[in-house]
Design a protein around this motif. Sequence first.
Motif, PDB file in Angstrom:
ATOM      1  N   UNK A  68     -38.509 -39.101  15.224  1.00  9.26           N
ATOM      2  CA  UNK A  68     -38.580 -37.802  15.364  1.00  9.26           C
ATOM      3  C   UNK A  68     -37.995 -36.897  14.229  1.00  9.26           C
ATOM      4  N   UNK A  69     -38.888 -35.796  14.061  1.00  6.47           N
ATOM      5  CA  UNK A  69     -38.398 -35.004  12.683  1.00  6.47           C
ATOM      6  C   UNK A  69     -37.854 -33.481  12.945  1.00  6.47           C
ATOM      7  N   UNK A  70     -36.955 -33.170  12.206  1.00 12.21           N
ATOM      8  CA  UNK A  70     -36.397 -31.726  12.180  1.00 12.21           C
ATOM      9  C   UNK A  70     -36.449 -31.118  10.785  1.00 12.21           C
ATOM     10  N   UNK A  71     -36.660 -29.724  10.867  1.00 10.90           N
ATOM     11  CA  UNK A  71     -36.789 -29.198   9.638  1.00 10.90           C
ATOM     12  C   UNK A  71     -36.115 -27.754   9.604  1.00 10.90           C
ATOM     13  N   UNK A  72     -35.733 -27.313   8.486  1.00 13.92           N
ATOM     14  CA  UNK A  72     -35.356 -25.905   8.346  1.00 13.92           C
ATOM     15  C   UNK A  72     -36.460 -25.148   8.542  1.00 13.92           C
ATOM     16  N   UNK A  73     -36.110 -23.738   9.121  1.00 14.23           N
ATOM     17  CA  UNK A  73     -36.971 -23.056   9.397  1.00 14.23           C
ATOM     18  C   UNK A  73     -37.824 -22.517   8.044  1.00 14.23           C
ATOM     19  N   UNK A  74     -37.188 -22.575   6.759  1.00 15.81           N
ATOM     20  CA  UNK A  74     -37.740 -21.885   5.798  1.00 15.81           C
ATOM     21  C   UNK A  74     -38.772 -22.848   5.054  1.00 15.81           C
ATOM     22  N   UNK A  75     -38.751 -24.154   5.710  1.00 19.69           N
ATOM     23  CA  UNK A  75     -39.463 -25.099   5.029  1.00 19.69           C
ATOM     24  C   UNK A  75     -40.807 -25.491   6.112  1.00 19.69           C
TER      25      UNK A  75
END
Length: 118
Positions: free
Chosen positions: A56-63
């Motif tokens: 499972x992945x998570x990202x900053x909104x900006x990227x």
Amino acid sequence: QVQLVESGGGLVQPGGSLRLSCAASGIIVSIYYMAWYRQAPGKQRELVAGITSGGTTNYAESVKGRFTISRDNKKNTLYLQMNSLKPEDTALYYCNAPPFRPSDGNYWGQGTQVTVSA
């Protein structure tokens, strides 16, 4: 001894791409939560992307939509594919492995510089 060694940074024009690598030793990347952070001059270090042992992945909104975190279990290496780079992506990028076992520390690489400029 745990070592995280980043590579792949450099100078790229806006709109370009880079792939960062983080070669790990002393830990198994497939069982740790692994993450990429970045720190721009005068700013706090921020989480860019993370990946759990289950994928499972998570990202900053900006990227979101531009960056992809992944790992190669055979190579014990973490990656960050960065596309459509912007000048505001300029920063020192760090690989991170938070504690998994009670005896673990919070492990960091030395960082790799990404500069996005025309």
